[in-house]
Design a protein around this motif. Structure first.
Motif, short mmCIF file in Angstrom:
data_model
loop_
_atom_site.label_atom_id
_atom_site.label_comp_id
_atom_site.label_asym_id
_atom_site.label_seq_id
_atom_site.Cartn_x
_atom_site.Cartn_y
_atom_site.Cartn_z
N PRO A 136 0.80 -1.23 0.00
CA PRO A 136 0.00 0.00 0.00
C PRO A 136 0.84 1.28 0.00
O PRO A 136 0.33 2.35 -0.30
N ASN A 137 2.12 1.18 0.33
CA ASN A 137 2.99 2.36 0.29
C ASN A 137 3.40 2.71 -1.14
O ASN A 137 3.78 3.85 -1.41
N LYS A 138 3.36 1.72 -2.04
CA LYS A 138 3.81 1.94 -3.42
C LYS A 138 2.74 1.65 -4.46
O LYS A 138 2.88 2.05 -5.61
N HIS A 139 1.68 0.94 -4.06
CA HIS A 139 0.65 0.52 -5.02
C HIS A 139 -0.72 1.01 -4.57
O HIS A 139 -0.98 1.10 -3.37
N GLN A 140 -1.57 1.28 -5.54
CA GLN A 140 -2.94 1.64 -5.25
C GLN A 140 -3.83 0.63 -5.97
O GLN A 140 -3.89 0.63 -7.20
N ALA A 141 -4.46 -0.23 -5.19
CA ALA A 141 -5.34 -1.24 -5.77
C ALA A 141 -6.63 -0.56 -6.20
O ALA A 141 -7.31 0.07 -5.40
N ILE A 142 -6.97 -0.71 -7.48
CA ILE A 142 -8.21 -0.09 -7.97
C ILE A 142 -9.33 -1.12 -8.11
O ILE A 142 -10.48 -0.77 -8.18
N SER A 143 -8.94 -2.41 -8.16
CA SER A 143 -9.96 -3.46 -8.17
C SER A 143 -9.32 -4.80 -7.85
O SER A 143 -8.10 -4.93 -7.80
N MET A 144 -10.20 -5.79 -7.66
CA MET A 144 -9.77 -7.16 -7.42
C MET A 144 -10.39 -8.02 -8.50
O MET A 144 -11.51 -7.76 -8.96
N ALA A 145 -9.68 -9.04 -8.89
CA ALA A 145 -10.19 -9.94 -9.92
C ALA A 145 -9.83 -11.36 -9.54
O ALA A 145 -8.78 -11.60 -8.95
N PRO A 146 -10.70 -12.32 -9.89
CA PRO A 146 -10.35 -13.71 -9.62
C PRO A 146 -9.14 -14.11 -10.45
O PRO A 146 -9.02 -13.73 -11.62
N ALA A 147 -8.22 -14.82 -9.83
CA ALA A 147 -7.01 -15.24 -10.53
C ALA A 147 -6.43 -16.45 -9.82
O ALA A 147 -6.77 -16.75 -8.67
N ASP A 148 -5.53 -17.15 -10.52
CA ASP A 148 -4.85 -18.31 -9.94
C ASP A 148 -3.76 -17.89 -8.96
O ASP A 148 -3.25 -18.73 -8.22
N ALA A 149 -3.40 -16.64 -8.96
CA ALA A 149 -2.32 -16.14 -8.10
C ALA A 149 -2.79 -16.07 -6.65
O ALA A 149 -3.98 -16.09 -6.35
N GLU A 150 -1.81 -15.97 -5.76
CA GLU A 150 -2.08 -15.82 -4.34
C GLU A 150 -2.86 -14.53 -4.10
O GLU A 150 -2.63 -13.52 -4.77
N PRO A 151 -3.81 -14.52 -3.15
CA PRO A 151 -4.59 -13.30 -2.88
C PRO A 151 -3.68 -12.10 -2.59
O PRO A 151 -2.62 -12.23 -1.99
N ASN A 152 -4.12 -10.92 -3.03
CA ASN A 152 -3.42 -9.65 -2.88
C ASN A 152 -2.12 -9.58 -3.66
O ASN A 152 -1.25 -8.76 -3.35
N THR A 153 -1.98 -10.40 -4.67
CA THR A 153 -0.84 -10.32 -5.57
C THR A 153 -1.25 -9.48 -6.78
O THR A 153 -2.37 -9.61 -7.28
N VAL A 154 -0.37 -8.63 -7.25
CA VAL A 154 -0.66 -7.78 -8.40
C VAL A 154 -0.72 -8.65 -9.64
O VAL A 154 0.25 -9.33 -9.98
N ILE A 155 -1.89 -8.62 -10.31
CA ILE A 155 -2.04 -9.42 -11.53
C ILE A 155 -2.07 -8.56 -12.79
O ILE A 155 -1.88 -9.06 -13.89
N GLN A 156 -2.29 -7.25 -12.61
CA GLN A 156 -2.29 -6.35 -13.75
C GLN A 156 -1.90 -4.95 -13.28
O GLN A 156 -2.36 -4.49 -12.23
N VAL A 157 -1.06 -4.29 -14.06
CA VAL A 157 -0.66 -2.91 -13.76
C VAL A 157 -1.38 -2.00 -14.75
O VAL A 157 -1.15 -2.06 -15.95
N MET A 158 -2.29 -1.20 -14.21
CA MET A 158 -3.07 -0.28 -15.05
C MET A 158 -2.24 0.98 -15.38
O MET A 158 -2.35 1.51 -16.48
N GLN A 159 -1.45 1.42 -14.43
CA GLN A 159 -0.59 2.59 -14.62
C GLN A 159 0.63 2.42 -13.74
O GLN A 159 0.50 2.18 -12.54
N LYS A 160 1.80 2.53 -14.34
CA LYS A 160 3.05 2.39 -13.57
C LYS A 160 3.16 3.53 -12.57
O LYS A 160 2.68 4.64 -12.81
#
Length: 180
Positions: A136-160
């Motif tokens: 949360p110090n470096k990332h701003q989560a704008i949504s959550m999506a179902p994925a095979d990855a571990e929960p709270n892992t970044v699966i898509q970067v909308m804006q660097k």
């Protein structure tokens, strides 16, 4: 009457004191004047020293304030010079009348390299957290999506995001894996 006598000055003692003072004044009058003149000169010098120190302190304070103002005003001067080359390249690309998509693509790639070099010189680094845990110090989560990855892992970067010398200037806007 004894109370009145206590408050009345003792004439014998007063005469003795006057005689002693006259002796001191007569004998040391020249030395007392010399001592007084020396002390007055030292006092005047001390006053001048205090005034000098105050003036010097005020000058130092004023110079420091001016330096701080200049530093604040021109802090981005080097970075601005680096960005001028990027702007020149973009203007050249816009002025290109050849109509060649390939030339335009090469020009944009070179401009992007110039911009990346300017960022590097300014210690402006990219935050691209794909596959990382949400910070949360470096990332701003704008949504959550179902994925095979571990929960709270970044699966898509909308804006660097970007950091300037380790300080976040803009957090990365990301989509994170939803809990299962």
């Amino acid at each position: 009457m004894s109370g009145e006598n206590e408050n009345q000055p003792n004439l014998e003692n007063a005469a003795e004191l006057e005689a002693g003072a006259a002796e001191l004044n007569g004998a040391d009058d020249g030395q007392l004047d010399t001592n007084l003149a020396t002390l007055l000169a030292e006092l005047d010098k001390a006053r001048q020293d205090v005034l000098y120190v105050r003036a010097e302190a005020e000058n130092i304070r004023r110079r420091a304030a001016e330096d701080n103002e200049k530093t604040r005003k021109f802090a981005v001067e080097k970075f601005a010079r680096e960005l001028l080359a990027v702007r020149d390249s973009l203007e050249m690309a816009l002025a290109d009348q050849s109509g060649s998509f390939e030339n335009l693509k090469v020009g944009v790639e070179l401009t992007n390299k110039q911009l990346a070099a300017a960022f590097e010189k300014a210690d402006l680094t990219e935050i691209n957290p794909l596959g990382e845990k949400l910070d949360p110090n470096k990332h701003q989560a704008i949504s959550m999506a179902p994925a095979d990855a571990e929960p709270n892992t970044v699966i898509q970067v909308m804006q660097k995001g970007y950091e300037l010398s380790g300080r976040v200037v803009r957090p990365a806007m990301v989509v994170v894996a939803a809990p299962k």
